[in-house]
Design a protein around this motif. Structure first.
Motif, PDB file in Angstrom:
ATOM      1  N   LYS A 211     -26.341  -8.192  17.404  1.00  0.00           N
ATOM      2  CA  LYS A 211     -27.541  -7.789  18.132  1.00  0.00           C
ATOM      3  C   LYS A 211     -27.167  -7.012  19.391  1.00  0.00           C
ATOM      4  O   LYS A 211     -27.890  -6.107  19.798  1.00  0.00           O
ATOM      5  CB  LYS A 211     -28.368  -9.018  18.506  1.00  0.00           C
ATOM      6  N   GLU A 212     -26.056  -7.397  20.021  1.00  0.00           N
ATOM      7  CA  GLU A 212     -25.648  -6.688  21.238  1.00  0.00           C
ATOM      8  C   GLU A 212     -25.293  -5.238  20.913  1.00  0.00           C
ATOM      9  O   GLU A 212     -25.646  -4.322  21.655  1.00  0.00           O
ATOM     10  CB  GLU A 212     -24.460  -7.414  21.886  1.00  0.00           C
ATOM     11  N   ALA A 213     -24.615  -5.037  19.800  1.00  0.00           N
ATOM     12  CA  ALA A 213     -24.261  -3.675  19.399  1.00  0.00           C
ATOM     13  C   ALA A 213     -25.519  -2.876  19.055  1.00  0.00           C
ATOM     14  O   ALA A 213     -25.677  -1.725  19.464  1.00  0.00           O
ATOM     15  CB  ALA A 213     -23.312  -3.717  18.206  1.00  0.00           C
ATOM     16  N   GLU A 214     -26.445  -3.519  18.323  1.00  0.00           N
ATOM     17  CA  GLU A 214     -27.699  -2.840  17.965  1.00  0.00           C
ATOM     18  C   GLU A 214     -28.476  -2.446  19.215  1.00  0.00           C
ATOM     19  O   GLU A 214     -28.991  -1.326  19.321  1.00  0.00           O
ATOM     20  CB  GLU A 214     -28.577  -3.756  17.111  1.00  0.00           C
ATOM     21  N   ALA A 215     -28.558  -3.382  20.165  1.00  0.00           N
ATOM     22  CA  ALA A 215     -29.315  -3.117  21.390  1.00  0.00           C
ATOM     23  C   ALA A 215     -28.678  -1.955  22.153  1.00  0.00           C
ATOM     24  O   ALA A 215     -29.373  -1.061  22.643  1.00  0.00           O
ATOM     25  CB  ALA A 215     -29.356  -4.368  22.259  1.00  0.00           C
ATOM     26  N   THR A 216     -27.346  -1.954  22.234  1.00  0.00           N
ATOM     27  CA  THR A 216     -26.659  -0.890  22.966  1.00  0.00           C
ATOM     28  C   THR A 216     -26.910   0.461  22.297  1.00  0.00           C
ATOM     29  O   THR A 216     -27.189   1.455  22.975  1.00  0.00           O
ATOM     30  CB  THR A 216     -25.148  -1.175  23.005  1.00  0.00           C
TER      31      THR A 216
END
Lengths: 374, 338
Positions: A211-216
């Motif tokens: 999710k952190e990668a998607e958000a970034t």
């Protein structure tokens, strides 16, 4: 394929198992780790090398390790369940730990509160807050740092370096500590240019790399060109953002090694200062305070060295604001200020010091932050 | 099974030796921290409690031929249900409150996993994938509820439901530093064993597991049985979540997702889906986990060591199932002759 075993299988296995256990149990020299002096235990909720929350604490523990007369024992990836209760008790029972630093916020209530009354001679120092004299055992205490000011300085660096006037924040959960960081980041950037906006995405989890990668990526897709975050391990956010060509402002620990060219600065915990101070007190037989707080000026928080990308103008304003904060009395949340839902947060002339408890109940995002708390 | 366990442990010893650590010291520390002192036993048994109920959620459906791996979802929802009951009716007498919490947790856990059995029967949805994916939905639902409608406004930095009233809390077993969840777990295993091995519904369930077509030809109510048995497994898992809330956390929050549901899979497979064998297997694995801290501290091993150990054991078990009957030495009659 014929295999002949003269023994009955079960008998054989039983005998083998029993003898192995016997040998292990009897022949083992259980090295007594109870050294003379003080044994200090550190417990982390994630890995010690997460480039983030836990690494910051582990760096503090490493500083304690270097002190003489002190033995340090550590455990990582300990969940906020009965596991942490037993880890604390195991450190006390098997290692003779007399001072414990269970460092995750969720360790305190109910876990430290369940264990501390059983071990009155052991000191439990918890990171994150909440201690109050009328509710909690005297052998527990809490410490924390005002790191929002660090995110304000991050914002100043970001404000100078953004070209799109869009900066971004990857956040775990909409809780007061995180909201203060987001608001401080935007307000720092707006101290440079009031037209800047900050986009925030909540992942909902303290540690969820996907999710952190998607958000970034979502932030980068929207034209964000400076990114910071508040998740347990900023590594994924930093690497993803750098891969998309954005500048980085760090959090928790120094993430410069991940992308030295893109890293501007970062708000770091300085637990080495806090931990060595507390251990010195314990060694001298003094009582550690039950409620310990500090910010940049007190050395609880520090800024990463400025990266090579920072322009001269950015360096200058960063240094000036940093010096002003170090003098004390600087307020980030001050009027006139509205929330992004239009609610008045502070009227002209009203301001909140970093130690103001009202900030520990923050439930809003300020005007200029694009995102919602729920 | 013992053989597979030993092979797993032996393979793990080799692994330790290759990274330059002493397997003897490792197993010695495991013995000491897991079973060597009274504190070690308290440590191990505290960790055993949720594993027992979580394993039942795998073992019961498995006897009907369903591989359900999403017990974690029922655990977290059971915990949330317990927290919600406590918030809705904090004024009830303690005993009634606990009973209501348990009922709500069992109901939601049962419905959650039972739905997977039903989907399998009605729509042919693969229960393994469905249960795993539904566990993620359950997690999201839990986060939504404890951070939204059920959040206690006073829980600032760790969103939780309101703290349970004192009377709703479940304490320790008399004279032990282990909460009542252990007794509930052991009782659950015994009940599940009795139901499965000693009743006609259990017999029918085992027929379905052995040969679905035969069960259908016999006219057994396959759909109802699938639903009821998976729901029973889910109810046990929901109960595990309720015990965590009532005995450990004191409110429902994200800490409920501690992975017990996944360790439960390993326990159930190691126990070969035998309800009574779950008890010793859960104690053994809990002992490994109890030792995790000491091996980290004394041998400077990473925390993942115990996961690696569990992996070795799990693979050894799976491999032994594959080999079983394929080579002469694995043929059953070879060993039953004497």
């Amino acid at each position: 394929m014929t295999v002949r075993i003269p023994l009955h299988r079960r008998t054989f296995l039983k005998a083998a198992g029993a003898s192995a256990l016997g040998v292990a149990a009897s022949a083992l020299p259980f090295s007594a780790a109870r050294a003379s002096g003080l044994t200090v235990g550190f417990i982390y909720v994630g890995p010690k090398d997460d480039y983030g929350y836990n690494q910051a604490h582990a760096e503090g523990a490493a500083a304690v390790k270097a002190m003489s007369g002190v033995t340090v024992v550590e455990e990582e990836n300990v969940p906020e369940t009965v596991d942490v209760q037993k880890s604390m008790e195991s450190m006390i029972n098997f290692d003779g730990a007399a001072l414990l630093f269970p460092t995750s916020f969720g360790y305190f209530d109910p876990h430290i509160l369940a264990v501390a009354p059983k071990y009155k001679d052991v000191r439990f120092e918890h990171c994150g807050g909440l201690w109050s004299a009328d509710k909690h055992p005297a052998n527990t205490g809490s410490y924390f740092g005002y790191i929002g000011m660090g995110q304000y300085l991050n914002g100043i660096a970001a404000g100078h370096m953004t070209k799109s006037k869009k900066i971004g924040f990857v956040a775990a959960k909409p809780i007061p500590q995180v909201l203060l960081n987001i608001n401080s980041f935007l307000l720092g950037a707006r101290a440079v240019d009031p037209a800047i906006t900050c986009r925030v995405i909540f992942t909902g989890e303290w540690s969820m790399a996907v999710k952190e990668a998607e958000a970034t990526n979502a932030l980068a897709d929207q034209g964000v060109d400076v990114v910071t975050c508040h998740v347990d391990g900023p590594k994924v956010v930093m690497e993803t953002a750098a891969g998309r060509g954005a500048y980085l402002c760090g959090y928790h620990a120094n993430q410069a090694p991940l992308a030295p060219e893109k890293y501007l600065t970062g708000a770091e915990w300085n637990w080495a200062e806090v931990y060595t101070g507390m251990v010195k007190q314990a060694l001298a037989g003094e009582t550690i305070g039950n409620f310990v707080r500090g910010g940049l000026a007190e050395g609880f928080v520090k800024m990463s060295p400025l990266g090579p990308a920072m322009t001269d103008a950015a360096r200058k304003q960063f240094a000036a604001t940093h010096a002003e904060i170090m003098k004390g009395g600087f307020a980030v949340i001050k009027g006139p200020l509205k929330s992004n839902a239009g609610k008045v947060i502070a009227t002209a002339g009203q301001s909140f010091q970093e130690s103001d408890v009202a900030l520990e109940r923050m439930d809003y995002l300020v005007e200029g932050v694009l995102g919602a708390t729920s | 099974m013992t053989a597979a366990l030993c092979v797993g442990l032996a393979a793990f010893s080799l692994f330790l030796a290759t990274i330059g650590k002493s397997p003897v010291e490792f197993y010695g520390l495991v013995y000491k921290a897991g079973f060597g002192t009274s504190f070690s036993w308290a440590n191990t048994l505290s960790r055993t409690a949720p594993l027992l109920l979580a394993a039942l959620c795998v073992a019961l459906p498995a006897r009907l031929g369903l591989i359900v791996i999403g017990g974690e979802g029922a655990i977290v929802l059971g915990g949330v249900a317990a927290g919600a009951v406590a918030m809705a009716a904090p004024g009830l007498p303690g005993g009634v409150g606990i009973a209501l919490m348990a009922a709500a947790a069992a109901l939601i856990g049962g419905a959650w996993i039972g739905a997977i059995g039903l989907l399998r029967y009605k729509r042919g949805v693969n229960e393994t994938i469905a249960s795993l994916l539904m566990a993620y939905i359950a997690l999201a639902l839990m986060n939504h509820l404890v951070e939204g409608p059920l959040r206690d406004p006073a829980s600032l930095n760790k969103p939780s439901t309101a703290p349970l009233p004192e009377g709703f809390r479940i304490g320790d077993l008399p004279g032990l530093d282990v909460h009542w969840g252990l007794a509930v777990g052991v009782l659950g295993c015994v009940i599940a064993w009795a139901l499965m091995e000693r009743t006609r519904w259990g017999f029918a369930a085992r027929i379905i597991g052995g040969n679905l077509r035969a069960a259908q030809v016999q006219g057994l109510p396959v759909g109802r049985l699938l639903f009821c048995w998976t729901a029973l497994g889910g109810a046990f898992a929901g109960l595990a979540g309720m015990m965590e809330v009532a005995a450990v956390h004191g409110s429902a929050n994200a800490s409920l997702a501690a992975g017990y549901g996944y360790t439960g899979i390993l326990v159930a497979f190691l126990a070969r889906q035998n309800m009574l064998a779950i008890i010793p297997v859960a104690i053994l694995l809990a002992g490994f986990e109890a030792a995790n801290g000491l091996t980290q501290r004394r041998m400077d091993l990473p925390d993942a060591t115990v996961l690696v150990l569990q992996g070795f054991v799990f693979i050894a078990i799976l491999a032994s199932e594959t080999f079983y009957g394929r080579f002469k030495m694995f043929q059953p009659d070879r060993w039953s002759r004497s």
